[in-house]
Write a protein that holds these residues in place. Structure first.
Motif, mmCIF file in Angstrom:
data_model
loop_
_atom_site.group_PDB
_atom_site.id
_atom_site.type_symbol
_atom_site.label_atom_id
_atom_site.label_comp_id
_atom_site.label_asym_id
_atom_site.label_seq_id
_atom_site.Cartn_x
_atom_site.Cartn_y
_atom_site.Cartn_z
ATOM 1 N N LEU A 1 -5.558 -4.700 -4.416
ATOM 2 C CA LEU A 1 -5.244 -4.404 -3.594
ATOM 3 C C LEU A 1 -6.525 -4.455 -2.974
ATOM 4 O O LEU A 1 -7.299 -4.786 -1.486
ATOM 5 N N GLY A 2 -7.588 -3.464 -3.669
ATOM 6 C CA GLY A 2 -9.322 -2.472 -3.385
ATOM 7 C C GLY A 2 -8.880 -2.271 -2.040
ATOM 8 O O GLY A 2 -7.971 -0.965 -1.851
ATOM 9 N N PRO A 3 -9.813 -2.038 -1.806
ATOM 10 C CA PRO A 3 -10.598 -1.821 0.005
ATOM 11 C C PRO A 3 -9.179 -1.239 0.938
ATOM 12 O O PRO A 3 -9.348 0.159 1.953
ATOM 13 N N ILE A 4 -8.330 -1.855 1.345
ATOM 14 C CA ILE A 4 -7.104 -1.643 2.028
ATOM 15 C C ILE A 4 -6.480 -0.945 1.666
ATOM 16 O O ILE A 4 -5.303 -0.365 2.493
ATOM 17 N N ALA A 5 -6.308 -0.343 0.152
ATOM 18 C CA ALA A 5 -5.090 0.517 -0.347
ATOM 19 C C ALA A 5 -6.779 2.145 -0.029
ATOM 20 O O ALA A 5 -6.450 2.722 -0.572
ATOM 21 N N ARG A 6 -7.620 1.766 0.863
ATOM 22 C CA ARG A 6 -8.385 3.373 1.012
ATOM 23 C C ARG A 6 -7.759 4.517 1.590
ATOM 24 O O ARG A 6 -8.806 5.793 0.743
ATOM 25 N N GLU A 7 -6.373 4.871 1.714
ATOM 26 C CA GLU A 7 -6.195 6.000 2.076
ATOM 27 C C GLU A 7 -5.354 6.537 0.576
ATOM 28 O O GLU A 7 -5.671 7.611 0.341
ATOM 29 N N LEU B 1 -12.685 0.843 -4.194
ATOM 30 C CA LEU B 1 -12.106 1.083 -3.183
ATOM 31 C C LEU B 1 -13.253 1.196 -2.100
ATOM 32 O O LEU B 1 -13.419 0.986 -0.905
ATOM 33 N N ARG B 2 -14.562 0.823 -2.377
ATOM 34 C CA ARG B 2 -15.768 0.696 -2.700
ATOM 35 C C ARG B 2 -15.902 2.152 -1.101
ATOM 36 O O ARG B 2 -17.196 1.395 -0.057
ATOM 37 N N ASN B 3 -15.664 3.130 -1.202
ATOM 38 C CA ASN B 3 -15.875 4.299 -0.265
ATOM 39 C C ASN B 3 -16.951 4.747 -1.442
ATOM 40 O O ASN B 3 -17.092 5.609 -2.382
ATOM 41 N N PRO B 4 -17.685 4.691 -0.383
ATOM 42 C CA PRO B 4 -18.925 5.701 -0.775
ATOM 43 C C PRO B 4 -18.494 7.755 -1.089
ATOM 44 O O PRO B 4 -19.090 7.888 -1.985
ATOM 45 N N VAL C 1 1.244 -1.119 -0.356
ATOM 46 C CA VAL C 1 -0.102 0.077 0.402
ATOM 47 C C VAL C 1 0.792 1.480 -0.209
ATOM 48 O O VAL C 1 1.129 1.729 -0.820
ATOM 49 N N ALA C 2 1.512 1.497 0.773
ATOM 50 C CA ALA C 2 2.703 2.416 0.762
ATOM 51 C C ALA C 2 3.798 2.850 -0.057
ATOM 52 O O ALA C 2 3.004 4.539 -0.744
ATOM 53 N N PRO C 3 4.355 1.970 -1.022
ATOM 54 C CA PRO C 3 4.732 2.095 -2.239
ATOM 55 C C PRO C 3 3.911 2.568 -3.532
ATOM 56 O O PRO C 3 4.150 3.410 -4.204
ATOM 57 N N LEU C 4 2.380 1.188 -3.263
ATOM 58 C CA LEU C 4 1.749 2.153 -4.296
ATOM 59 C C LEU C 4 1.403 3.793 -4.158
ATOM 60 O O LEU C 4 0.856 4.901 -4.801
ATOM 61 N N ILE C 5 0.465 4.091 -3.267
ATOM 62 C CA ILE C 5 0.402 5.555 -2.411
ATOM 63 C C ILE C 5 1.628 6.295 -2.845
ATOM 64 O O ILE C 5 0.903 7.866 -3.915
ATOM 65 N N GLU C 6 2.834 5.960 -2.608
ATOM 66 C CA GLU C 6 3.232 7.432 -3.153
ATOM 67 C C GLU C 6 3.694 7.343 -4.616
ATOM 68 O O GLU C 6 3.988 8.535 -5.466
ATOM 69 N N ALA C 7 3.618 6.535 -5.217
ATOM 70 C CA ALA C 7 3.638 6.332 -7.201
ATOM 71 C C ALA C 7 3.149 7.100 -7.628
ATOM 72 O O ALA C 7 2.428 8.046 -8.012
ATOM 73 N N VAL C 8 1.500 7.412 -6.730
ATOM 74 C CA VAL C 8 0.184 7.982 -6.687
ATOM 75 C C VAL C 8 0.750 9.314 -7.536
ATOM 76 O O VAL C 8 0.268 10.365 -7.994
#
Length: 534
Positions: A292-298, A318-321, A271-278
């Motif tokens: 990854l789905g919902p565990i990458a909600r951040e 992410l399935r976040n409303p 999750v951390a390296p992916l978010i950094e890449a984003v």
């Protein structure tokens, strides 16, 4: 993994020209176009086109296989005995090719095939394989290595994943689909366990070419037994994809976290390296976040700043409303595939605003996007289906403006046909009076309307359908006759035995074979007698 060019995210789609849809598929695609014009490589996807097993081409191909089995011919070249439109309808070969034990040369020149079934491995006499100029055929089943007599091949190698000339990437695995997964292990032929097959790519010599082979292994031991690719090809076995290469700049420490994603595992350490890449605007990271789905909600606030199809699918995954407003906005993006991803992603949520937006898409968009939205609405509850039904009934009467060009006329025809198809899926009897008048249209609409009435399956629907079937079985159009014969068999009434018996003498082999299958389906003593008499 593919450090040959910089990467960007505009997922390559295999587009089928509209004019080909009515008769079959296109015989080319743009999957590997970047190797010709030096565009950046992007994440590729396996062709998963479904074979239309009711199409004239497919039924003709089945007939040709049976003829080849019967006369024990040494060469099987089906295109020679099919019309161009029939040959264009073929995206795979039937499993019955396993019975072509005498065939020494399999010629598939100029096909629109997107895959070869694993049963090719049972063609024990095969010596020469010619799928030349089959430009949508990017890979082959590992089972082809079972053809021990295969010595000569003619393949358009520049259309292959991982070819040594341009090194195009492979689609990321796993990509488990009924269309590609065999019934047993590609390596040892054992049954798969409860966890299913392990998918890997490997490039190996086959006859006179090196081919990318898709392996479905039953165990890690079978994977370890796979041979190493020749020099100049991607070392295997491997899982393909661009994601690993995208994260090389994070250093060796990030790579172990990313590898499980390529195996289909939701690894929290990634999750951390992916978010950094984003955050850095690396759009390809979105492809991994989808897995990854919902565990990458951040990643949500950062994904809203990325455009494109995969970023949109990642938002939905992410399935976040909180993502709903952004997905609704993306329904109006200029990028067509972004709009498709938004429509399909909204189907993961339950919200009245979503239903309203998707209904608007069904009412106003072209056929392909309308189908994506309609499929989502089918699963969103009674109120969504009620609204969808209302719009479908309007679309059923859609026509092109007076003086419109051929494209607009054909588009309206396909919209009416799709509207009929979805009304059939909904299956409400109140649609019958609207469907029945459309039975008199040309085959494209008639075929969908007839199938819809059969799906509704009320006495009113079936009785309204019967007279048109009796009429069209005498049509000059072979497709009209084929649909009529097919549905007579599906309805199964004994009253159809006589017209079906007459159809056994139809000048067209497709109609004859369909009539035979229809009489077998009816199965009454009278039908069985007529078949035995023939």
């Amino acid at each position: 993994m593919w450090p040959f060019r910089n990467k960007s995210l505009q997922t390559i789609r295999c587009k089928i020209p509209r004019q080909d849809i009515a008769v079959g598929t296109s015989t080319s695609c743009n999957c590997l176009d970047p190797q010709a014009d030096d565009r950046p490589w992007t994440e590729l996807k396996l062709h998963l086109e479904e074979q239309d097993t009711n199409s004239p081409g497919w039924l003709k191909l089945l007939e040709l296989v049976e003829e080849a089995v019967s006369d024990q011919r040494a060469e099987f070249a089906p295109a020679r005995d099919m019309t161009p439109s029939e040959w264009a309808q073929i995206v795979t070969l039937p499993p019955s090719i396993a019975r072509l034990k005498a065939v020494e040369h399999l010629s598939l020149y100029g096909s629109g095939l997107v895959r070869i079934p694993p049963e090719i491995g049972e063609m024990e006499s095969l010596k020469q394989f010619t799928p030349y100029t089959s430009y949508r055929l990017h890979w082959f089943p590992y089972e082809i290595l079972r053809c021990k007599n295969l010595r000569e091949s003619t393949v358009s190698t520049r259309a292959l994943y991982g070819n040594c000339k341009y090194h195009p990437p492979f689609p990321a695995l796993p990509s488990l689909s009924d269309y590609v997964v065999p019934s047993t292990c590609s390596v040892c032929n054992a049954r798969f366990g409860l966890s299913g097959p392990l998918q890997y790519w490997v490039s190996l010599p086959v006859a006179t070419d090196v081919l990318p082979l898709l392996v479905h292994a039953c165990s890690p031991e079978c994977v370890e037994s796979l041979r190493v690719a020749p020099e100049g090809y991607v070392a295997g076995p491997h899982r393909g994809g661009l994601v690993l290469d995208e994260f090389v700049h994070f250093g060796a420490g990030a790579v172990p976290a990313i590898i499980p994603i390529l195996r289909g595992e939701a690894n929290p350490q990634a999750v951390a390296p992916l978010i950094e890449a984003v955050k850095q605007g690396r759009e390809l990271a979105a492809a991994a976040i989808i897995k990854l789905g919902p565990i990458a909600r951040e990643a949500l606030p950062h994904l809203t700043r990325l455009e494109g199809e995969d970023a949109t699918r990642a938002l939905a995954s992410l399935r976040n409303p909180v993502a709903i407003p952004e997905l609704l906005r993306r329904l109006n993006e200029s990028d067509y595939w972004c709009r498709v991803a938004a429509a399909e992603g909204l189907g993961l949520f339950s919200d009245p605003a979503i239903v309203e937006a998707l209904l608007e898409v069904v009412a106003n968009e072209d056929e392909s996007l309308f189908r994506s939205a309609a499929e989502c609405l089918l699963g969103m509850g009674p109120e969504a289906i009620k609204g969808l039904t209302k719009i479908l009934r309007i679309n059923l009467a859609r026509s092109a403006p007076e003086g419109a060009d051929t494209h607009a006329v054909n588009d309206a025809i396909h919209v009416r046909a799709s509207a009929a198809e979805f009304l059939g899926k909904i299956g409400h009897h109140e649609s019958v009076p609207l469907l029945v008048p459309r039975l008199t249209e040309t085959w494209t609409v008639f075929n969908s309307v007839a199938d819809a009435l059969f799906a509704v399956n009320t006495s009113e629907a079936i009785e309204a359908l019967k007279p048109e079937l009796r009429s069209r079985i005498n049509s000059d159009d072979r497709l009209d006759r084929t649909t009529s014969v097919r549905l007579m068999g599906a309805i199964g009434d004994n009253e159809f035995v006589l017209p079906l018996t007459k159809a056994l003498g139809d000048p067209d082999s497709l109609v004859r074979n369909t009539a035979k299958a229809a009489l077998q389906s009816i199965g009454t003593p009278q039908a069985s007698t007529k078949l035995s008499d023939e």
